[in-house]
Design an enzyme around this catalytic site. Structure first.
Site, PDB file in Angstrom:
ATOM      1  CE1 TYR A  66     -20.343  45.778  21.713  1.00 32.50           C
ATOM      2  CE2 TYR A  66     -20.248  44.034  23.368  1.00 32.50           C
ATOM      3  CZ  TYR A  66     -20.734  44.529  22.168  1.00 32.50           C
ATOM      4  OH  TYR A  66     -21.618  43.773  21.431  1.00 32.50           O
TER       5      TYR A  66
ATOM      6  CD  GLN B 292     -23.805  46.121  14.878  1.00 36.08           C
ATOM      7  OE1 GLN B 292     -22.875  45.445  14.427  1.00 36.08           O
ATOM      8  NE2 GLN B 292     -24.919  45.584  15.325  1.00 36.08           N
TER       9      GLN B 292
ATOM     10  CG  ASN C 278     -19.522  38.647  19.446  1.00 33.23           C
ATOM     11  OD1 ASN C 278     -18.821  39.548  18.999  1.00 33.23           O
ATOM     12  ND2 ASN C 278     -20.787  38.500  19.081  1.00 33.23           N
TER      13      ASN C 278
ATOM     14  CB  SER D 193     -12.352  32.754  31.280  1.00 31.83           C
ATOM     15  OG  SER D 193     -12.129  33.152  32.603  1.00 31.83           O
TER      16      SER D 193
ATOM     17  CD  GLN E  90     -12.583  31.764  35.693  1.00 36.37           C
ATOM     18  OE1 GLN E  90     -12.520  32.451  34.675  1.00 36.37           O
ATOM     19  NE2 GLN E  90     -13.308  32.122  36.742  1.00 36.37           N
TER      20      GLN E  90
ATOM     21  CG  HIS F  71     -16.443  32.168  32.050  1.00 31.40           C
ATOM     22  ND1 HIS F  71     -17.294  33.231  32.086  1.00 31.40           N
ATOM     23  CD2 HIS F  71     -15.659  32.288  33.148  1.00 31.40           C
ATOM     24  CE1 HIS F  71     -17.054  33.975  33.152  1.00 31.40           C
ATOM     25  NE2 HIS F  71     -16.063  33.413  33.821  1.00 31.40           N
TER      26      HIS F  71
ATOM     27  CD  GLU G 285      -9.008  35.843  32.774  1.00 21.44           C
ATOM     28  OE1 GLU G 285      -9.820  36.772  32.641  1.00 21.44           O
ATOM     29  OE2 GLU G 285      -9.256  34.675  32.397  1.00 21.44           O
ATOM     30  CG  HIS G 286      -8.927  34.450  37.029  1.00 23.20           C
ATOM     31  ND1 HIS G 286      -9.575  34.071  35.864  1.00 23.20           N
ATOM     32  CD2 HIS G 286      -9.415  35.669  37.355  1.00 23.20           C
ATOM     33  CE1 HIS G 286     -10.419  35.019  35.509  1.00 23.20           C
ATOM     34  NE2 HIS G 286     -10.339  36.008  36.384  1.00 23.20           N
TER      35      HIS G 286
ATOM     36  CG  ASP H  91     -14.867  36.657  38.216  1.00 24.11           C
ATOM     37  OD1 ASP H  91     -13.840  37.187  37.754  1.00 24.11           O
ATOM     38  OD2 ASP H  91     -15.278  35.546  37.843  1.00 24.11           O
TER      39      ASP H  91
ATOM     40  CD  GLU I  18      20.397  61.650  17.056  1.00 31.16           C
ATOM     41  OE1 GLU I  18      19.496  62.465  16.723  1.00 31.16           O
ATOM     42  OE2 GLU I  18      20.246  60.831  17.980  1.00 31.16           O
TER      43      GLU I  18
ATOM     44  CG  HIS J 180      17.184  68.508  16.438  1.00 32.45           C
ATOM     45  ND1 HIS J 180      16.624  68.477  15.187  1.00 32.45           N
ATOM     46  CD2 HIS J 180      16.318  67.855  17.270  1.00 32.45           C
ATOM     47  CE1 HIS J 180      15.472  67.817  15.247  1.00 32.45           C
ATOM     48  NE2 HIS J 180      15.259  67.436  16.497  1.00 32.45           N
TER      49      HIS J 180
END
Length: 453
Positions: free
Chosen positions: A136, A214, A237, A260, A282, A285, A350-351, A384, A438, A443
């Site tokens: 995506y 969708q 999003n 971020s 950052q 963003h 994250e960074h 990045d 068991e 088995h």
């Protein structure tokens, strides 16, 4: 004057203030969750027709069939051929660096292996690529060609048979571009040529100009036109994030990403303007992004604050940066660099930039981070776009238990077991004893049937 909080670990209430800075809830709005569930169910039931309806409603993009919303390989190549020479060169160079890094990654931990015991039993692991994945890519004004490279190239290196890209191309004035929606258009929408060119360079096999929940549903369930994939990766999003969460189990997903983040761990030797701009990188963003500085030098923190105040007015996205820094940013004075490393591990950012004259002194103390950028010249922005490692990283503290997107995300592993006759005599009694314990007689007897009487 920017209302950017300054904290001191020496203060009695530091922990309480620190937790308020870090707080972020991954819970999605209930209305979004409900709407996404409706969209997913509709696409699962009506397939292409539902995807076309939502694309017209949300993106203002009308088409007679979903095939009309598929981008041909020729269109992707034309986008690349039409780029200015400098952009084409930068895109190609970035792609080559990303590809080279992920090829090394595959060699290190993405190959099959096996060995034989003394009795001839073969044990091992077979690594195979996924058959088909979906990536995506945000579209319209929020277009990220770098995300195409970071998602498609490791899939290609892993050997994935088919890479399907979905990218919305909303018509100006539609819901997706901030308009009122409705009406639709026969226009192709707002296509970003650099995104299409990146898809060509990265080896995307098929691409559709659809987006939102969708598109996630189409990839997860399959329609008459969009093939069902095994895994979906890539940012989006709140609707996209919710949809990925809903379809997990039907397909694999990479992660549910939060806002971020950047954490700069500084010893005071880097020019303050550099650190200020890295915090901006950052914060620009969105308003929920987080930028934090950890440093034991109060005087240096004051210099960074002055640089922030001086540089902020010149930034095109200054309003977003201001909201981010005032809402979730912080300058934190620590007692030492060692304590700064401890706090960094609590944050698991994250960074993580180690902006120090001795970055390799501190790196062994750092256990949790999506990506670690060592030294003053290593700006997060290089990671990045073109350094090579993947920029799809765990956020919101999940670096404590998860990793960057990589070749391994597009592979699966099967255990290999070939037991020799001699090996069956060794393993059979062990398995039978445990199976009887068991209460699983079949088995146990399946193992005992292979024992020499």
């Amino acid at each position: 004057m920017l209302n950017l909080r300054t904290l001191r670990t020496a203060d009695a209430d530091f922990d309480a203030q620190f937790q308020r800075v870090l707080h972020w809830s991954a819970e999605t709005d209930a209305a979004i969750e409900s709407r996404v569930a409706e969209i997913l169910a509709d696409v699962r039931a009506r397939g292409d027709a539902a995807v076309l309806d939502y694309t017209a409603r949300f993106d203002g993009l009308r088409a007679e069939s979903l095939q009309a919303l598929e981008l041909t390989r020729g269109e992707l190549k034309a986008a690349f051929d039409g780029l200015p020479a400098e952009q084409a060169r930068a895109l190609t160079q970035a792609a080559e660096r990303v590809r080279r890094y992920h090829e090394r990654q595959k060699q290190a931990n993405g190959e099959s292996w096996s060995y034989r015991d003394e009795d001839g039993t073969l044990l091992g692991q077979k690594v195979t690529p996924l058959d088909r994945v979906g990536i995506y890519v945000p579209g319209g004004k929020a277009a990220y060609p770098s995300s195409v490279l970071m998602n498609a190239i490791p899939a290609q290196v892993a050997g994935v048979g088919e890479i399907i890209m979905v990218v919305p191309t909303p018509v100006r004035g539609s819901v997706a571009t901030g308009g009122t929606g409705g009406g639709g258009s026969s226009d192709k929408g707002e296509r970003n040529e650099l995104v299409l060119a990146a898809a060509y360079v990265a080896g995307v096999h098929r691409a559709f100009t659809i987006g939102g929940a969708q598109a996630v549903a189409a990839l997860a369930y399959g329609t008459a036109t969009v093939p069902r994939v095994d895994k979906i990766t890539g940012p989006g999003n709140a609707y996209v994030a919710s949809a990925k969460k809903h379809v997990f189990g039907q397909v694999g997903i990479d992660m549910i990403a939060g806002p971020s983040e950047i954490l700069v761990l500084a010893d005071g030797t880097t020019p303050p303007d550099w650190v200020a701009m890295d915090l901006f990188s950052q914060a620009e963003h969105d308003e929920m992004a987080q930028s934090i500085l950890l440093c034991p030098d109060a005087g240096y923190i004051a210099q960074v604050r002055e640089a922030i105040e001086r540089l902020l007015p010149g930034m095109p996205r200054r309003d977003v940066i201001r909201a981010s820094l005032e809402g979730r940013g912080a300058l934190i004075q620590t007692k030492s660099m060692e304590e700064a490393c401890e706090i960094s591990n609590r944050i698991a950012p994250e960074h993580l930039e180690v902006s120090s004259s001795e970055p390799h002194r501190w790196e062994p103390l750092l256990r949790h981070a999506g990506a670690i950028f060592l030294g003053a010249y290593t700006s997060e922005s290089l990671g990045d776009y073109c350094a090579g490692p993947n920029h799809v990283l765990p956020t919101s503290g999940t670096a404590r238990f998860s990793s960057p997107l990589g070749v391994y995300d597009f592979q699966k592993r099967s255990s290999l077991i070939e037991v020799s006759e001699a090996g069956a005599q060794v393993l059979g009694p062990i398995a039978a004893t445990l199976a009887y314990g068991e209460g699983l007689q079949a088995h146990a007897q399946a193992a005992e049937f292979r024992l020499k009487r």
